[in-house]
Design a protein around this motif. Structure first.
Motif, PDB file in Angstrom:
ATOM      1  N   TYR A 119       1.050  -1.393  -0.060  1.00  0.00           N
ATOM      2  CA  TYR A 119      -0.036  -0.079  -0.045  1.00  0.00           C
ATOM      3  C   TYR A 119       0.482   1.394   0.086  1.00  0.00           C
ATOM      4  CZ  TYR A 119      -3.545   3.246   1.638  1.00  0.00           C
ATOM      5  OH  TYR A 119      -3.644   4.455   1.444  1.00  0.00           O
ATOM      6  N   SER A 120       2.029   1.326   1.245  1.00  0.00           N
ATOM      7  CA  SER A 120       2.668   2.732   1.223  1.00  0.00           C
ATOM      8  C   SER A 120       3.697   2.433   0.298  1.00  0.00           C
ATOM      9  CB  SER A 120       2.765   2.692   2.633  1.00  0.00           C
ATOM     10  OG  SER A 120       3.880   2.068   3.407  1.00  0.00           O
ATOM     11  N   ARG A 121       4.126   0.597   0.282  1.00  0.00           N
ATOM     12  CA  ARG A 121       5.720   0.822  -0.289  1.00  0.00           C
ATOM     13  C   ARG A 121       6.996   1.316   0.335  1.00  0.00           C
ATOM     14  NH1 ARG A 121       2.547  -0.977  -3.637  1.00  0.00           N
ATOM     15  NH2 ARG A 121       2.449  -0.579  -5.954  1.00  0.00           N
ATOM     16  N   TRP A 122       6.440   1.578   1.296  1.00  0.00           N
ATOM     17  CA  TRP A 122       7.290   1.265   3.025  1.00  0.00           C
ATOM     18  C   TRP A 122       7.938  -0.340   2.824  1.00  0.00           C
ATOM     19  CZ3 TRP A 122       9.055   4.212   6.291  1.00  0.00           C
ATOM     20  CH2 TRP A 122       9.932   4.647   7.331  1.00  0.00           C
ATOM     21  N   PHE A 123       9.006   0.106   3.963  1.00  0.00           N
ATOM     22  CA  PHE A 123      10.100  -0.662   3.308  1.00  0.00           C
ATOM     23  C   PHE A 123      10.704  -1.261   5.127  1.00  0.00           C
ATOM     24  CE2 PHE A 123      13.056   1.714   1.278  1.00  0.00           C
ATOM     25  CZ  PHE A 123      14.204   0.949   2.593  1.00  0.00           C
ATOM     26  N   GLU A 124      11.159  -2.107   5.327  1.00  0.00           N
ATOM     27  CA  GLU A 124      11.554  -2.450   6.579  1.00  0.00           C
ATOM     28  C   GLU A 124      12.826  -4.311   6.589  1.00  0.00           C
ATOM     29  OE1 GLU A 124       9.258  -2.710   9.949  1.00  0.00           O
ATOM     30  OE2 GLU A 124       8.156  -0.721   9.590  1.00  0.00           O
ATOM     31  N   MET A 125      13.637  -3.590   6.731  1.00  0.00           N
ATOM     32  CA  MET A 125      15.131  -4.876   6.445  1.00  0.00           C
ATOM     33  C   MET A 125      15.460  -5.189   8.433  1.00  0.00           C
ATOM     34  SD  MET A 125      17.368  -3.290   3.809  1.00  0.00           S
ATOM     35  CE  MET A 125      18.231  -2.673   4.542  1.00  0.00           C
ATOM     36  N   ARG A 126      15.320  -6.722   8.449  1.00  0.00           N
ATOM     37  CA  ARG A 126      15.938  -6.871   9.651  1.00  0.00           C
ATOM     38  C   ARG A 126      17.371  -8.063   9.419  1.00  0.00           C
ATOM     39  NH1 ARG A 126      11.338  -7.377  14.273  1.00  0.00           N
ATOM     40  NH2 ARG A 126      10.626  -5.985  14.143  1.00  0.00           N
ATOM     41  N   PRO A 127      18.560  -8.089  10.204  1.00  0.00           N
ATOM     42  CA  PRO A 127      19.323  -9.049   9.929  1.00  0.00           C
ATOM     43  C   PRO A 127      18.599 -10.264  10.753  1.00  0.00           C
ATOM     44  CG  PRO A 127      19.338  -7.159  11.500  1.00  0.00           C
ATOM     45  CD  PRO A 127      18.249  -7.009  11.257  1.00  0.00           C
ATOM     46  N   LEU A 128      18.930 -11.171   9.898  1.00  0.00           N
ATOM     47  CA  LEU A 128      18.566 -13.003  10.583  1.00  0.00           C
ATOM     48  C   LEU A 128      19.694 -13.559  11.331  1.00  0.00           C
ATOM     49  CD1 LEU A 128      15.621 -13.950   7.884  1.00  0.00           C
ATOM     50  CD2 LEU A 128      15.386 -12.464   9.806  1.00  0.00           C
ATOM     51  N   SER A 129      19.050 -13.858  11.797  1.00  0.00           N
ATOM     52  CA  SER A 129      20.450 -14.933  13.082  1.00  0.00           C
ATOM     53  C   SER A 129      19.964 -16.090  12.887  1.00  0.00           C
ATOM     54  CB  SER A 129      20.585 -14.875  14.371  1.00  0.00           C
ATOM     55  OG  SER A 129      20.125 -15.094  15.158  1.00  0.00           O
ATOM     56  N   ASP A 130      18.573 -16.310  12.219  1.00  0.00           N
ATOM     57  CA  ASP A 130      17.869 -17.800  11.739  1.00  0.00           C
ATOM     58  C   ASP A 130      16.969 -17.474  10.872  1.00  0.00           C
ATOM     59  OD1 ASP A 130      16.458 -20.235  11.979  1.00  0.00           O
ATOM     60  OD2 ASP A 130      15.505 -19.700  14.056  1.00  0.00           O
ATOM     61  N   THR A 131      17.873 -18.664   9.780  1.00  0.00           N
ATOM     62  CA  THR A 131      16.986 -18.274   8.993  1.00  0.00           C
ATOM     63  C   THR A 131      16.173 -19.459   8.809  1.00  0.00           C
ATOM     64  OG1 THR A 131      19.053 -19.899   7.506  1.00  0.00           O
ATOM     65  CG2 THR A 131      18.356 -17.141   7.331  1.00  0.00           C
ATOM     66  N   THR A 132      15.544 -20.534   9.774  1.00  0.00           N
ATOM     67  CA  THR A 132      14.226 -21.517   9.629  1.00  0.00           C
ATOM     68  C   THR A 132      13.370 -20.987   8.965  1.00  0.00           C
ATOM     69  OG1 THR A 132      14.054 -21.600  11.713  1.00  0.00           O
ATOM     70  CG2 THR A 132      16.136 -23.591  11.114  1.00  0.00           C
ATOM     71  N   SER A 133      12.634 -21.657   8.735  1.00  0.00           N
ATOM     72  CA  SER A 133      11.030 -20.992   8.263  1.00  0.00           C
ATOM     73  C   SER A 133      10.643 -21.054   9.658  1.00  0.00           C
ATOM     74  CB  SER A 133      10.427 -22.162   7.966  1.00  0.00           C
ATOM     75  OG  SER A 133       9.780 -23.106   8.599  1.00  0.00           O
TER      76      SER A 133
END
Length: 70
Positions: A32-46
Motif C-alpha cells: 500500500y505505502s511502499r514502506w520497507f523494513e529490513m531486519r538481520p536474521l540470525s536464524d533463517t529457518t522457517s
C-alpha cells in the motif's frame, strides 16, 4: 504477477531474504505505502523467518509462492 491494490497499509506485504556482507536479512515491503523494513536474521529457518515477519501482522504475504495468513 499482477495483484489487486490493497485497501490499507500492511494488508499485503512482499518479503524476501538476501545476503549482504555475509549476513542474512529479511526485507518486507508494504504494497500500500511502499514502506520497507529490513531486519538481520540470525536464524533463517522457517520458524525464525516467520517470527521476524509477525511484527507487521499482514493479512496476506506475497513471496515467490503466495501464502495467506489468517
Amino acid at each position: 504477477m499482477p495483484s489487486a491494490f490493497p485497501d490499507r497499509a500492511w494488508e499485503r506485504v512482499g518479503a524476501d531474504l538476501f545476503e549482504f556482507q555475509k549476513k542474512t536479512y529479511l526485507l518486507v515491503v508494504d504494497y500500500y505505502s511502499r514502506w520497507f523494513e529490513m531486519r538481520p536474521l540470525s536464524d533463517t529457518t522457517s520458524n525464525g523467518t516467520i517470527n521476524a515477519i509477525v511484527y507487521s501482522r499482514p493479512m496476506e504475504l506475497q513471496t515467490w509462492s503466495q501464502v495467506t495468513m489468517d
